[in-house]
Write an enzyme that holds these catalytic residues in place. Structure first.
Site, short mmCIF file in Angstrom:
data_model
loop_
_atom_site.label_atom_id
_atom_site.label_comp_id
_atom_site.label_asym_id
_atom_site.label_seq_id
_atom_site.Cartn_x
_atom_site.Cartn_y
_atom_site.Cartn_z
N SER A 294 -24.39 -2.98 12.67
CA SER A 294 -24.20 -1.47 12.21
C SER A 294 -24.30 -1.07 14.05
O SER A 294 -24.91 -1.47 14.96
CB SER A 294 -25.57 -1.00 11.76
OG SER A 294 -25.57 0.25 12.22
N ASN A 302 -25.43 -6.18 6.95
CA ASN A 302 -24.62 -5.58 6.12
C ASN A 302 -23.74 -6.67 5.34
O ASN A 302 -23.43 -7.63 6.08
CB ASN A 302 -23.55 -4.71 6.37
CG ASN A 302 -24.17 -3.32 6.94
OD1 ASN A 302 -25.33 -2.86 6.44
ND2 ASN A 302 -23.91 -2.96 8.07
N ARG A 334 21.49 0.63 -9.48
CA ARG A 334 20.52 0.50 -8.46
C ARG A 334 19.90 1.86 -8.51
O ARG A 334 20.56 2.62 -8.32
CB ARG A 334 21.19 0.02 -7.09
CG ARG A 334 20.13 0.09 -6.08
CD ARG A 334 21.01 -0.55 -4.80
NE ARG A 334 21.72 -1.46 -5.21
CZ ARG A 334 23.06 -1.95 -4.36
NH1 ARG A 334 23.41 -1.26 -3.44
NH2 ARG A 334 23.64 -2.77 -4.80
#
Lengths: 476, 476, 476, 476
Positions: A294, A302, A334
């Protein structure tokens, strides 16, 4: 990049991965440069097809191969010297990159070969085929990572085949399960998504229909007897399936692949959701081997891999939907925008799948279980994790109301612990209460389900490292 | 709030089809009443499974079958007397309809059978299995309509195998094609989507895992040797595939079906988009047999079938995405909302597929071609519909610049018509100019592609009417 | 189809709420019956507009009002006797319900008024206006529930203004916060979404453009001077905003409302996600007042309200996307399918918003906090919940490396607890270590942020019960 | 996989625009390099905020500004020397680019300033603020292009205020309208979307909440009296709105912007859909000034601008949905993946909006009308384009049945042309039949609606060129 560090000559390097860390390092097969290499390969494959059917001299194909960096069947070209950034710039007016590419490539081949470049083809033939080539290679890498994930899950599931844990439904402890069964369930999903993606890969077709999907130009050039063989030869050089027919406006090759890719991200997505949940500070049953740090809080670890995977899993379904919106709007011979909407969407799906599955393999390989936390959590409901069993065993003996009272008492903790309460029942006198209340004795077929899942994944139970060599970028 | 005409006893009849006309008359298999019938069937199937494995007395199963309206394998129950509106009302507090349903059903079976109702099962076992039963039946009807569409398309494609028409790319006339080839292309897409959906149907599994997916309750009740046979017996009564393992949190049965349903709507969607386009006032090549009227303009004949199909095709992809969002968020052993988000979404997809394919079959069966309009449109570019061919044939003879000038002259119409301009070229002296400029002689492999597509659809070339009797609601 | 219990007279009652429990009991404003009532109201409003501008005799308007159940400005009609189920059946061929409805209504008005029914209007005028009327009423109820949620949140936030709790980022404990601040954050989001929805409601316009959006029919009927006043008078009777111009193909009234509804579901969605998380067995900080039971596990109290809200929040975004897909495809002067795709989608969004916000209000009103669990969880990181503060305070004193070592030691628990470790630092001799490590003293501006949020919600701080009377269905 | 031409030093330049031609040349504000510049600007703004409130010495802020390429309020930094490709590579382990960026930036500032870099902030503060800065600048450019489109539409609408044309509903000719009214309708939609986006831009807030959204770190560093002023000062340097409160988990700034961007793409999307339709070979009413060529068909002029815009319009809604999925899943004080899913999604939306609106401005500026085609098409229904008028005028005179017969006769062309048929009616003796049947006399309020729309757009009626200078990249 705009900054002084990013020079003017590449003004359009929009995306170098800064906002999509999940795929950084895993997206080499799907960069714009890779798209360009595949486009060039499709143009070379067309000339090769003319040579294969005897319409063009083999020497022309050889010259084109040599000039445009042909590297073999199923390989994108390299060394062709076309700059993707410049090509992007010249793609705007016509709305697709093939038009300017053809002009550039013609300059790069010998004069005698020039007329054979893009001959009879339409932009969509080349672009669709190139995207399929790119998709083939990228999706193969996705499958390899899914297989590596399976292998890691099989090992993990076996290791924790007997680790009894709380099963949770609607966030609440429900009944016992095992860490192994949870992993085996993940494994089945990954296995299935890999099988499905493999099947989708095998079907990926080249596209060769000419301007209106009739192959009229090829009939004009190669004759009516030979023209029907062109698509197959074209596909063969690209390592793709021969198209049953032109699919300019029937976009199942794109949507079936897209659906399989979304599913291939869903499966890691569930693993990631569970890992993120089970590594919550309060739960603490799982931990990624290498958590993320962090910028503000030095103590944190984490579940960074799970977070990255989830970032992909939340995005993929809507990308898949866009492919279907485009497919359902494929008007005329197309479509006027629907086709163009597919390109970046399919690429982004491939990219997310590459990233999500690569991280899944690593996450599972490094996943650790805190057995103490698992055991501690199992006790949080004061034994009531086996309430369902009590209901089945005691219900018929003491009736519904007394059972409810007993459970309420145990829940509140007022009347003593659950074992004491049960032992106090005359109707339970003949029961082995310890066994009855032991979560480890109420895991049903968990072990068997683990064994089946692991056996089903058996043929892929090879280490991640072993899977890697099969990837194109690792070949010498 | 309902008007007086909509009686109080069904205060929650939210949707009777007023805002989704595409499905009105085609959605009987997927109403809430049908869901309820399937839920009851799942509860009966569970008791039957206990009897099949020898755990419950057969007489108990017979009593339950009789009390709850069992009608046979793969059939929803009827005559059970449960009111879906009332059940919806009591479903809110627990968040799913199974909890109150079980209480209601227990009251409706003989006392001696009561304990066997829902025994060992969890709500998700019943709800998932019921949705699969409903999906099985509805998707089968979708396949029947796709097959009927195929049959109609095969006949249509053959009829118009030689009807030369303009192919359009990016909205502009490109080269010639045939009405038959366009229909054959539609046919291939419908055929593929039907095959895919059929494959998905075959895989639809029942769900039986107990509260945490371990089948512990069934081991408790039936013993460890017999419990493993329960899921297969349960599935057999529902006419569903036996589950490989509980799939409470691995939602491929839902997403694979969902993906196949979206694809089954995409295919009619393309037909509808083309029909809407080609029936434009200015184009007028196609017309629905039975166009829709207007409340204000008496002269109009709207392509109402195409419009309805398109209304479904625009909605389906996002519904499919929701199923994947739910699948990727399937945490724990039963997710806290993601599972619940699937129910109405899957049902709505089934409903749209039923409506879109039923209308597709009818639309194609009644589709008419205005051959004059087709022929007239083909001339709109003053012969330049074969410009590609001129480019291939004349390009090598007169060079790129002169060719461009010739095309520009023909386009402007100043220098006379295209034939005159070409005939004036000394280099074209040996050419059969009429043949060269004849669109009908520049349709490439169109006829062959039609024949192949029709042959591929051969086994389903039966009339729509014939497909109907196979549907459950038509059986006596 | 339907079981015997679901009578034949409503063969198409597709949806009575069984699969969408979130909205059961809250969807009266958006049923098909309510749509029909609004359609009738729009037809009456048109005749009233003619009378208002002096083109039709007032007596004609009076007769129509009387015959068709007019109940006043902004009110759907009732007692008109039209059956929504039958109407749905006759809506298919024309693709919308207005065409058959007009025929039916003409039969129900006196002969002299007949010609005035639907005069000059097109189906889209009536259907769009009716949907806006329905949306107005439903969205107003949504706002009322959002306001009730705000009021409950304000009370809750104030009550827990000082309840210190762990803030969690990426699932891990980060720093301290307060239960009150978390609620205040929810409150801000709900408040904003309510304001946004209110603004969207105020803008909802009636639609009146005639067949091609030119109002030519109204000019023909009422003359060029009077026709421009028709839209405003029409809107006035419906209680809607006067349209700036016809919006047949500029669908912002639908998409802006849709976006606001999705946002109005997002906000409860976040509350529900947090409540589901924080009521996990291991966390246990929050509990719904009235949790849901389980069909298999008697001990469980599920966060049933949160689950229902989440089921809506996962579905809403894709419904919103469909509205935009339709809006962006609004070709011509009335699109061929895109318009039709909006109807059920907008209704479903309204329904989900009604359900999600009603449940949110109840959930918050009944939400309880286990202060012991909150406090206990706060200690789980052995004091390191204030590691950021240590970093800020001690970092400059002892340097980065020693700080990291201290935190690692505290984390492992080997070197004693955090307080002991800090007190052992010579550099910390002058610090009040207890205060430094007290989470309650590191909540920054939490209290102030609570106060601001509560003050901002002040004008709505009235009880839920008080909000109810404002709803239309509660008026006598 | 990078070709040789794409050098090793940018192995991750995934996207240089090759597959998204719509945005090439318009995306400079949203490249990863621009993101990086904005991230650096956010870090500088933080130090400036400390100086502004008197906590840090001004000299520190000056040193940081100088070292990191600060260029002024609301400007991204440049010349900071950080390489976005390298940064992307180091962003993976922590899951976001801020963590490695902070380390890099600290090395680049003087030692005495080092401690002030990122002080008290969390990654989300910096990343959210940087994205808002980027969004602010990009969205401002989108608004400029929408305003330029408005101006061009206003001129176009005025020019064709009297050009009578067929209005089409459900693909069929309905009643007359004018080319000008169609353009005025486009104009209203563009105008509204520009207003909405402008309002969203004005609200874009900086983010400053610290690790848990309490601002505790800022209180620690700057004291409780000064800390509350930090967010406003921080925002001021970035040219953003001061946040009412931290919005780590209340993502309305992202979703409101996202919704407005989708709407800003919807509006050009409708123009593009109409232009593509109306430039069909058979319709030919509109033509882009500069159509796109074809790789195979030399005669074609494709509506390339419309096609590119449509490619964006088909993708945008699903991207907007992803932002809501993420918003609704924003659990805890920072979500575990939902936040990360926003970044690339919001950027792609901005990119599509930049491309779609830039092309819209150009398309409209170059749009040409073929008045002959418009007039010719108007006659295609043999005069029945005014059938609604006949119904209104003749209906009361000859009754419904005779009117229907007359229309049928005119439609078939058997009984002579419409004028002859009407003149033959005794009941029409007093009518000016020429006027009655003249489409130009049945356009209702079209002219007035044009004038109103043009007047409403008045303040933006400036040429495209004039809008450009306002863009940041054009400032010297």
């Amino acid at each position: 990049m705009p900054s002084d560090a990013f020079p003017d000559e590449s003004p359009s390097a929009l995306d170098v991965g800064l906002l999509a860390p999940v795929a950084v390092g895993h997206d080499a097969e799907v960069t714009d440069a890779a798209v360009l290499d595949a486009l060039v390969a499709a143009e070379v494959a067309l000339v090769r097809a003319y040579a294969d059917v005897g319409t063009a001299p083999r020497a022309v194909a050889d010259a084109v191969e040599s000039a445009l960096g042909w590297r073999g069947v199923g390989e994108p070209c390299r060394g062709h010297g076309v700059d993707p950034v410049a090509l992007a710039g010249t793609s705007v007016s016509g709305g697709n990159p093939v038009i300017p590419l053809v002009a550039t490539l013609k300059e790069r081949v010998p004069a005698e070969a020039r007329a054979w470049v893009h001959r009879g083809a339409t932009s969509q033939d080349i672009l669709d085929s190139a995207l399929m080539l790119m998709a083939f290679r990228a999706a193969r890498a996705v499958v390899a990572d899914l297989r590596a994930t399976e292998a890691a899950l099989a090992a993990f599931a076996e290791e924790h085949r007997g680790t009894v844990a709380a099963a949770r439904t609607l966030t609440q402890h429900a009944v016992p399960t095992t860490v192994g069964l949870r992993a085996a369930t993940w494994l089945r999903a990954v296995h299935r998504s890999a099988d499905r993606l493999e099947a989708a890969i095998d079907r990926l077709p080249a596209q060769l229909g000419g301007a209106g999907g009739t192959l009229a130009s090829f009939v004009e050039i190669a004759g009516p007897d030979v023209a029907p063989r062109m698509p197959e030869r074209f596909a063969a050089s690209l390592g793709l399936a021969a198209p049953e027919a032109p699919w300019h406006t029937t976009r199942w090759p794109v949507t079936e692949l897209g659906d399989a890719l979304v599913a291939a991200i869903d499966a890691p997505g569930v693993i990631a959701a569970d890992v993120a949940t089970l590594s919550r500070t309060e739960i603490g049953e799982l931990a990624e081997g290498l958590g993320g740090g962090s910028s503000a809080m030095p103590q944190k670890q984490n579940p960074a891999g799970a977070v990255l995977i989830r970032s992909a899993a939340l995005r993929a379904p809507q990308l898949g939907a866009t492919l279907h919106v485009a497919a359902a709007g494929a008007v005329d011979e197309r479509p006027d925008g629907a086709w163009h909407a597919e390109w970046p969407t399919l690429r982004e799906l491939l990219r997310l799948a590459l990233g999500a599955t690569a991280h899944a393999a690593r996450l599972v390989e490094g996943l650790s279980v805190d057995r103490d936390a698992v055991a501690r959590n199992l006790t949080l409901t004061r034994g009531l994790i086996v309430a369902e069993r009590l209901s089945l065993v005691l219900g018929p003996r003491i009736g519904r109301d007394r059972l409810a009272a007993l459970i309420a008492a145990a829940r509140g903790g007022d009347g003593g612990d659950l074992a004491t309460l049960v032992r106090a029942l005359p109707e339970a006198a003949d029961l082995d209460v310890d066994a009855l209340l032991d979560p480890a004795k109420y895991t049903g077929l968990a072990a068997r389900l683990v064994d089946d899942a692991v056996a089903g994944a058996g043929d892929v139970a090879r280490p991640h490292a072993g899977a890697q060599p099969a990837r194109p970028e690792d070949t010498p």
